[in-house]
Design an enzyme around this catalytic site. Sequence first.
Site, PDB file in Angstrom:
ATOM      1  N   HIS A  20       0.820  -1.166  -0.002  1.00  0.00           N
ATOM      2  CA  HIS A  20      -0.116   0.095  -0.105  1.00  0.00           C
ATOM      3  C   HIS A  20       0.750   1.174   0.016  1.00  0.00           C
ATOM      4  O   HIS A  20       1.761   1.415   0.817  1.00  0.00           O
ATOM      5  CB  HIS A  20      -0.912   0.154   1.238  1.00  0.00           C
ATOM      6  CG  HIS A  20      -1.822   1.150   1.204  1.00  0.00           C
ATOM      7  ND1 HIS A  20      -3.153   1.078   0.588  1.00  0.00           N
ATOM      8  CD2 HIS A  20      -1.827   2.373   1.691  1.00  0.00           C
ATOM      9  CE1 HIS A  20      -3.781   2.143   0.723  1.00  0.00           C
ATOM     10  NE2 HIS A  20      -2.852   2.837   1.312  1.00  0.00           N
ATOM     11  N   CYS A  21       0.738   2.091  -0.948  1.00  0.00           N
ATOM     12  CA  CYS A  21       1.619   3.414  -1.164  1.00  0.00           C
ATOM     13  C   CYS A  21       0.814   4.547  -0.832  1.00  0.00           C
ATOM     14  O   CYS A  21      -0.201   4.805  -1.535  1.00  0.00           O
ATOM     15  CB  CYS A  21       2.079   3.417  -2.588  1.00  0.00           C
ATOM     16  SG  CYS A  21       3.235   4.864  -2.843  1.00  0.00           S
ATOM     17  N   PRO A  22       1.282   5.420   0.379  1.00  0.00           N
ATOM     18  CA  PRO A  22       0.305   6.576   0.618  1.00  0.00           C
ATOM     19  C   PRO A  22       0.677   7.633  -0.177  1.00  0.00           C
ATOM     20  O   PRO A  22      -0.415   8.471  -0.556  1.00  0.00           O
ATOM     21  CB  PRO A  22       1.027   6.784   2.206  1.00  0.00           C
ATOM     22  CG  PRO A  22       2.304   6.395   1.939  1.00  0.00           C
ATOM     23  CD  PRO A  22       2.169   4.853   1.306  1.00  0.00           C
ATOM     24  N   ASN A  68      -2.168   6.827  -2.630  1.00  0.00           N
ATOM     25  CA  ASN A  68      -3.452   6.610  -1.620  1.00  0.00           C
ATOM     26  C   ASN A  68      -4.003   5.338  -2.153  1.00  0.00           C
ATOM     27  O   ASN A  68      -5.212   5.360  -2.295  1.00  0.00           O
ATOM     28  CB  ASN A  68      -4.326   7.848  -1.649  1.00  0.00           C
ATOM     29  CG  ASN A  68      -5.347   7.795  -0.839  1.00  0.00           C
ATOM     30  OD1 ASN A  68      -5.125   7.070   0.397  1.00  0.00           O
ATOM     31  ND2 ASN A  68      -6.438   8.141  -1.100  1.00  0.00           N
ATOM     32  N   ASN A  69      -3.265   4.361  -2.290  1.00  0.00           N
ATOM     33  CA  ASN A  69      -3.837   3.168  -2.808  1.00  0.00           C
ATOM     34  C   ASN A  69      -3.061   2.130  -2.858  1.00  0.00           C
ATOM     35  O   ASN A  69      -1.972   2.117  -2.656  1.00  0.00           O
ATOM     36  CB  ASN A  69      -4.361   3.459  -4.423  1.00  0.00           C
ATOM     37  CG  ASN A  69      -5.496   2.410  -4.973  1.00  0.00           C
ATOM     38  OD1 ASN A  69      -5.818   1.638  -4.052  1.00  0.00           O
ATOM     39  ND2 ASN A  69      -5.878   2.232  -6.265  1.00  0.00           N
TER      40      ASN A  69
END
Length: 310
Positions: A166-168, A171-172
């Site tokens: 999950h990559c901030p 945002n996904n």
Amino acid sequence: MNYTNQSNNSNHYQTDDDLSINVSPGLSFTSDMDMHNRCCSGRFWCIQDICGIICVVLTWLLILYSMFVSFFVILIPAISTHTVFSVFNLVLFLALSSLAFISHVRTMLTDPGAVPRGNATKEMIQRMGLQQGQVIFKCQKCCSIKPERAHHCSVCQRCVRKMDHHCPWVNNCVGENNQKFFVLFTFYIAVLSVHSLVLVILQFISCVHSEWKECSNYSPPATVILLLFLGFEALLFAIFTTIMLGTQMQAIWNDETGIEQLKKEEARWIRKSRWKSFHAVFGLFSIQWFSPFTNPPLDGKKRNAYLYAV
């Protein structure tokens, strides 16, 4: 039908007898679209995470800042004296920043491969047409039938097929459906950062030779601050995105996601060859590999209803 605990995160089902009902490709067992994590009448995937939203806005602001400095401090003031150089780099910078922005938006708004929530019911399992002794897994957190290589994301609150991480910044989750866009985002940001760094260095050399006269429309102190900040931003993100791009290429090359590498999971799936693994993410080699406007291929997958959210 027997039911036993497999682990803390998944349960293990085993059928007592053969079932003859099979799931047809594209068949959906729900008439309504699953609106969880969706917006705009379900057209887009939207994660309502405040940390992710802040990171997304910050990413856009940094791209806009690099465009501002490159255009109005470096290139446009030099058009009268270095026309070809300035126009070429203006067009190149605009193209790279546009492709990076579009890749970012597509990564953010594309369903990464979410598994339908709450479909691990006795009726659904019976309708799957399982053979005797066949094992399936249930995620206890989202109560979904967990496909092979799927993992649960605590931020998205869904199980995601071939979840890498999950990559901030987008945002996904990065998963089966949007890995191509994420790779393109890191690639274009890395190239854009190197381009910005080269422009900053050339501008510093030009300003020093001219003793800071007519090298910018801004005062020398303001020009120095703007160039230094852009240089720091470009160097930082060139290193960061190059590392991310390298890890993504390695994951595709080895047909193993970041989570699978981190957990050192034993490969229960049939590994694709390296070239076929790239085909599964980008499709057959063509110019469309570099386009954020084309969707990743389905790779001949049978879209079983229990695997794919509507």
